[in-house]
Write an enzyme that holds these catalytic residues in place. Structure first.
Site: not given
Ligand code: 1CP
Length: 343
Positions: A24, A28, A37, A74, A151
């Protein structure tokens, strides 16, 4: 040209200083991310806008000089490409339409059609392959089938993956069919990322820790093995990182059982344990606790040195044990990097 440090570690080389990137790393906690964003409108629009997605991927590379960039996208875009509805509730997280039976699995779009939705993601990869500094490795990724299925079944993130476990026991045929669809779609998705210029791919099995015993073998190990062997058949020599998060004893032998070149380790196990039981099979990635990016200070320095030292005897890519959180301080990231690089 000397081979990139990440690729050398993935090939099994023990380096004097481990290469580093951060889960990540575009996110944010960075003010420049929040600005882009806002410009995009919302998170999904950002993912599907190749110029802006490439921009946020590059931001942490410019700021910190990480050794790898990870495609900004994502894991939930693949379910969307398969026909699931996907939206993000502000302040809460992702929401999807749910799948609860075989009819729901059959209603998904044919896997060959995913590229229609995902074409902008491949475009982002192409832009990045052209724009990244020559020493920086480009990592593509997807969610592992079990994690993506949790999911698609629950329609949201869940603490214990209850709905997915329930479907697994009540309707094994529908559950297995869903895992198979995601597995085959993931092969097509990652292969297209590699064709567009990704040099490494990573499979995120964020919820692997809730699979126990035979379930871990059937739904974490086997789908990863199938994806990795299919990808390597199409792209010989492609390095793959697998992240069966909180896999515990399941980490042991995971690389051998799946063909992964590197196993990413979360911070629920010590680096000494991971060095003794996982790094003996090859490269590992990890595993500093993400909270240090919030708290910082001398504890961060000592914990970072501890991870570097524990993995010094073998191939290692320095990373956090999980994603950096939005409340992290960007200065602490710099302190971690300086500590790893010995400044
Ligand atoms: O910078 C990076 O790492 C690249 C981008 C990236 C990656 C590899 C994002 C952007 N998401 C992911 C993978 C991802 N997404 C995973 C696997 C890794 C982990 O466990 O963290 C998972 C489970 C998700 C699903 C997801 N997407 C969640 C979790 C939800 C939950 O309740 O379980 C969330 C909050 C997101 C949104 C998201 N994805 C990425 C970002 C930066 C964000 C936040 C969004 C925003 O800007 O509001």
């Amino acid at each position: 040209m000397t081979k990139k440090t990440i690729l050398r570690a993935l090939a099994g080389e023990t380096l004097p200083t481990p290469p580093i990137w951060m889960m990540r790393q575009a996110g944010r906690y960075l003010p420049e991310y929040r600005t882009t964003r806002a410009e995009a409108g919302d998170f999904l629009k950002l993912c599907y806008n190749p110029e802006l997605a490439a921009e946020v991927t590059l931001q942490p590379i410019r700021r910190y000089g990480f050794d790898a960039a990870i495609l900004f996208a994502d894991i939930l875009l693949l379910p969307q490409a398969l026909g699931a509805d996907l939206w993000f509730e502000t302040g809460e997280g992702p929401r999807l339409s749910t799948i609860g039976d075989m009819a729901g699995v059959r209603a998904l779009r044919p896997i060959a059609d995913i590229h229609e939705t995902l074409a902008p993601i491949y475009e982002t990869v192409k832009l990045l392959a052209a724009e990244l500094p020559r020493e920086t490795t480009l990592i593509g990724f997807a969610g592992a089938p079990w994690t993506v299925a949790t999911y698609m079944i629950a329609g949201r993130g869940t603490k214990d993956q209850g709905p997915a476990h329930a479907l697994k026991s009540s309707d094994r045929a529908a559950f297995s069919a869903l895992i198979d669809v995601i597995t085959e779609a993931t092969i097509l998705y990652l292969s297209a990322q590699v064709s567009a210029g990704a040099e490494v791919v990573k499979l995120f099995d964020s919820w692997a820790g809730s699979l126990k015993g035979q379930d871990f073998t059937d739904f974490a190990v086997k789908p990863a093995a199938r994806i990795i062997s299919a990808l390597k058949a199409m792209h010989p020599g492609l390095p793959v990182i697998a992240f069966p998060r909180e896999g515990g004893d399941g980490y042991v032998g995971f690389a051998r059982a799946t063909g992964a070149d590197c196993v990413a380790i979360d911070n629920s196990v010590t680096p000494e344990w991971a060095a003794a039981h996982v790094q003996i099979d090859g490269c590992v990635q990890g595993n500093l606790a993400p909270h240090h990016m919030v708290s910082g200070g001398q504890e961060l320095v000592e914990a970072t040195r501890h991870v570097v030292k524990a993995f010094r005897g073998g191939p290692h890519i320095f990373n956090l044990g999980h994603g950096i959180t939005p409340d992290a301080n960007p200065d602490n990231v710099q302190l971690m990097i300086d500590t790893v690089r010995g400044a």
